[in-house]
Write an enzyme that holds these catalytic residues in place. Structure first.
Site, PDB file in Angstrom:
ATOM      1  N   GLY A  52       0.777  -1.237   0.000  1.00 47.81           N
ATOM      2  CA  GLY A  52       0.000   0.000   0.000  1.00 47.81           C
ATOM      3  C   GLY A  52       0.807   1.286   0.000  1.00 47.81           C
ATOM      4  N   PHE A  75     -13.908   3.981   3.624  1.00 48.10           N
ATOM      5  CA  PHE A  75     -12.883   3.154   2.981  1.00 48.10           C
ATOM      6  C   PHE A  75     -12.336   3.896   1.760  1.00 48.10           C
ATOM      7  CE2 PHE A  75     -10.973  -0.287   0.634  1.00 48.10           C
ATOM      8  CZ  PHE A  75     -10.395  -1.031   1.641  1.00 48.10           C
ATOM      9  N   VAL A  76     -11.026   3.973   1.674  1.00 44.84           N
ATOM     10  CA  VAL A  76     -10.422   4.745   0.580  1.00 44.84           C
ATOM     11  C   VAL A  76      -9.516   3.880  -0.293  1.00 44.84           C
ATOM     12  CG1 VAL A  76     -10.538   6.951   1.796  1.00 44.84           C
ATOM     13  CG2 VAL A  76      -8.508   5.501   2.051  1.00 44.84           C
ATOM     14  N   ASP A  80      -5.716  -0.224  -1.966  1.00 44.37           N
ATOM     15  CA  ASP A  80      -6.527  -1.095  -2.811  1.00 44.37           C
ATOM     16  C   ASP A  80      -7.873  -1.441  -2.202  1.00 44.37           C
ATOM     17  OD1 ASP A  80      -5.271  -2.905  -0.791  1.00 44.37           O
ATOM     18  OD2 ASP A  80      -6.341  -4.437  -1.927  1.00 44.37           O
ATOM     19  N   ARG A  84      -5.068   0.534  -6.955  1.00 42.66           N
ATOM     20  CA  ARG A  84      -3.823   1.076  -6.394  1.00 42.66           C
ATOM     21  C   ARG A  84      -3.233   2.144  -7.305  1.00 42.66           C
ATOM     22  NH1 ARG A  84      -2.118  -2.243  -2.091  1.00 42.66           N
ATOM     23  NH2 ARG A  84      -2.602  -4.437  -2.312  1.00 42.66           N
TER      24      ARG A  84
END
Ligand code: IMP
Ligand code: MG
Length: 171
Positions: free
Chosen positions: A39, A145-146, A152, A158
């Site tokens: 991430g 949620f981002v 992802d 991503r």
């Protein structure tokens, strides 16, 4: 549907500011950036280019099982180099409950770095269970949620150049 939360330009400016702050705080020293795959990959490489100090980069990979307080973290790929005696900056994508970070800091601290601090792109305080001392934070985000800029949803998104909120029902 993905709704933009931070634009490419906002991210660029914030990362540059973090780089300047890190330059000032560590002036005269050298740094090891420890990036948590996958991430924080884009954040790490952009941040590294905004730091002018002598700098090494290393990477580790983790997997988490379960959710929240039941979450168990395991290192699946460890650092290549020793961090003993080094000034280490752990670069994370997002701190949520804090379980992942707590585990990582404990593991890294046991290797006796000269110093150990955290730089996270995103901080979602609303869901924090374990209080963490985050020296550098890119953005605080709401309880959504981002994805994007490394983050992802089921391994997708991503590569979005911006950070956005996912509405799973509308994907
Ligand atoms: P924590 O252990 O609850 O703090 O979880 C942090 C990890 O969960 C992060 O390093 C991410 O990999 C993942 N994560 C948490 N929230 C999000 C999100 O909104 N989008 C993508 N990944 C997330
Ligand atoms: Mg992560």
């Amino acid at each position: 549907m993905i709704q933009s939360l931070f634009t490419e330009e906002q991210i660029h400016d914030r990362v540059a500011a973090l780089g300047r702050q890190i330059d000032a705080d560590y002036a005269g020293r050298s740094l090891v950036l420890v990036s948590v795959l996958r991430g924080s990959i884009f954040f790490t490489t952009d941040l590294a280019r905004r730091i002018t100090l002598p700098l090494a980069m290393d990477f580790l990979s983790i997997s988490s099982y379960g959710e929240g307080s039941e979450g168990v973290v395991r290192i699946t790929k460890d650092l290549e180099e020793s961090i003993a005696g080094k000034d280490v900056l752990l670069v994370e994508d997002i701190v949520d409950t804090g379980f992942t970070l707590k585990y990582l800091l404990r593991s890294l601290q046991s290797r006796n770095p000269a110093s150990l601090e955290v730089c996270t792109l995103l901080d979602r305080k609303a869901r924090r269970i374990i209080e963490m001392d985050l020296k550098y934070v890119g953005f605080e985000i709401p309880d959504k949620f981002v994805v994007g800029y490394g983050l992802d949803y089921k391994q997708q998104f991503r590569n979005l150049p911006f950070i956005g909120v996912v509405h799973p029902g509308k994907l």
